[in-house]
Design an enzyme around this catalytic site. Sequence first.
Site, short mmCIF file in Angstrom:
data_model
loop_
_atom_site.label_atom_id
_atom_site.label_comp_id
_atom_site.label_asym_id
_atom_site.label_seq_id
_atom_site.Cartn_x
_atom_site.Cartn_y
_atom_site.Cartn_z
N ASP A 1 -126.68 -74.49 -17.40
CA ASP A 1 -127.83 -73.68 -16.96
C ASP A 1 -128.65 -73.23 -18.15
OD1 ASP A 1 -127.56 -73.85 -14.27
OD2 ASP A 1 -126.49 -71.95 -14.02
N ASP B 1 -123.54 -78.48 -6.06
CA ASP B 1 -123.25 -77.34 -6.94
C ASP B 1 -121.89 -76.72 -6.58
OD1 ASP B 1 -123.67 -75.41 -8.86
OD2 ASP B 1 -125.58 -74.71 -8.06
C1 DGJ Z 1 -126.28 -72.93 -10.46
C2 DGJ Z 1 -126.93 -74.18 -10.97
O1 DGJ Z 1 -126.42 -74.52 -12.21
C3 DGJ Z 1 -128.43 -73.99 -11.00
O2 DGJ Z 1 -129.03 -75.13 -11.52
C4 DGJ Z 1 -128.92 -73.70 -9.62
O3 DGJ Z 1 -128.72 -74.82 -8.80
C5 DGJ Z 1 -128.21 -72.49 -9.06
N1 DGJ Z 1 -126.79 -72.62 -9.14
C6 DGJ Z 1 -128.59 -72.26 -7.63
O4 DGJ Z 1 -127.90 -71.26 -7.05
#
Ligand code: DGJ
Length: 722
Positions: A542, A473
Amino acid sequence: MAIYFDKQTKTFYLESKQSTYAFRVNEFGFLNHLYFGKKIARDDLCYSVHVQDRGQENFLPGCGRTHSLNQYYNECPTIGRSDYRESMIALCDARYSRVSELKYASHKVLSAKPEIDGMPSLRGGKTLAVTLKDEYNNSEVILYYTVYDELPVILRRAEIVNKGKQALKIDRAYSFCLDLDDNNWEALTLHGAWARERFIERTPLHHGIFTIDSKRCSSSGQLNPFMALCRPNADENSGEVIGFNLVYSGSYAIKAQVNQFEYLRVVGGINDYDFEWELKSGEKFSTPEAVMVYSDGGIGKMSRTFHDLYRTYLINPRYVDKPRPIVINNWEATYFNFDTKKLCDIIDSVKGTGIDTLVLDDGWFGERNNDKCGLGDWFINYNKLPDGLTPIIEHAHKNGMKFGLWFEPEMISENSDLYRAHPDWAIQVPGIKPCPGRDQLILDLTRDDVVNYVIKVVSDILDNNDIDYVKWDMNRTMTENYSEHLGKNNKEMHHRYILGLYKICEALVNGYPHIFFEGCASGGCRFDPAMLYYFPQIWTSDDTDAYMRTMIQYGTSIVYPLSAMSCHVSDCPNHQTHRTTPLASRADVAHLGATGYELDTTKFSDDFRVQVKEQVEAYKKMENLVLFGDLYRLGCSQNSNYFAEQIVSKDKTLSHITVMRALAYPNFTIYRLYPKGLDEKATYHVEELDLTLSGSTLMNVGFIVHFGGGDFITRTFTIKKV
Ligand code: DGJ
């Protein structure tokens, strides 16, 4: 595929089966672009060059009043010599002169495509290297062109070499320039934001410059490093389109400029905003690779070319052909609030459904119980997981599942042991309070010690735990572009950061070939070809709301193959939009990519579990289409009430269609669907309609889709050759 040089006319022809790219060395030694488009014969194209005395122009010395660089189509324009359009390269010599004239010196066809030092690039093809020498500043620029037999694609990049004794300053290092005759094109780009990535925008070009860029040290969710030129009549299925995409994850720019003679120039590469590079004597600097795709079959054909190119020559061959893990990710199920039992319960709850990988997301390390702390402390949080990761991993493996782990290796929280020990490792300017983003700072990956530390600390976790999958990430973009050790060369910072990032990716991805890596950046905020080179799939957004996903995935598919998009079924009301969509619709849309789940499966009813099992079975039947098929976009929910995508196997024997109607209107018009890409002469059976028809009938007469009542309803169709 061919790279052909006509010695008499000094013309290069770079040919695929479908396209020609041609340029020549002109009478003054400049590389003069001649043509990029549908395949043509190797005729002498000099007749197509036009220059005239246009008044109020400046000319090359001793060349009369016609030879102004401002009206040449140039493969590598510089600045200071009568071309007022955007340059591809800008250099400054020790005298502080920026005047530069790059002229042909030599060329060779390479036996293999060279890799770029420290940067990802595509494989294969045939490569031509043309060396240009600068008349005034002792530099050489080597232009690399790669062509593929089966795909109408040109890859371009440049290497700048300082052949002089004194240092040069690079003010601009773009990867390509394409000069075109006319401005009768529109620009198609992919703009967005967090949770709303890659929406399509089409805009006419105008006199002046149309720029897309990122200044964030990340290719960003704001504007993907992609632009296409579309003829005004070009649509999804017909017309001329030229797509440009940068294999780069940092700050970039792509510009389309129309000058006073209606000439169009497209250039792009590393953003020169806050960029300079000191090139010492003997050193070389490589630009990232740029991809140019020509399509005479509309936007759809351009996309299919990008998809084939990236699946065949970019994405790691280790993964590209393999079925993707079907993930249950705990993020939206638990956020930071989990323990060993909860994770084992999740594993138990998906038994028998076909879900095959548990991914443990954020919160397993340091004091990370919320998003304000702990980044950088990649040590298991034994308060939360008293026996570490082992019992969870063992439980997954015992139940035939794989185990994945989340990292955000590029980041550091101010509230972390790492920061307390090494505050200077965070990007900031001493004495200036840094702007926080998600309460975190970025590690200074321009420093070798930091890069090596990140590799070591992540490796330690991977070495000591039986991990099958990593989710990588990245949740903030850069401010305070500064690194103390770079001193006067601080404008090198963004690019050096990206080189550091690639070093880490290279070490970890190649160091752990058994591990499957997924990319992520607050969802899909760094979805670019360079990241795809390391990570065969990327968390697309997301935003997992099925309706929003029809737009996000549609936009993403303009460039990137379906197999590159992670797509999860999540809970309702959706955590981002608060919208409720049917479970079946969520699954149907998530099946148009690398599918998975992201919700609290321990709350599954038996009925829900049966539905999930059926969904996974349905996905397995279409998985090869997602991995290898040709995509046809039949309906776009960004500008209509319907979304429709079709995937067709390369041999045209199998096809899958997913359609969504966004809102139900009473007593509304019918929706007729026209499949594409089938064999006109073959006979097909549409399973859901129990209809047997010829390909020609199916594609020309189409069939009516009945949705019944309700919003956000999907229908799927399986079409098989009989
Ligand atoms: C952002 C990501 O897009 C999510 O899927 C998740 O992993 C969060 N970060 C976790 O902090």
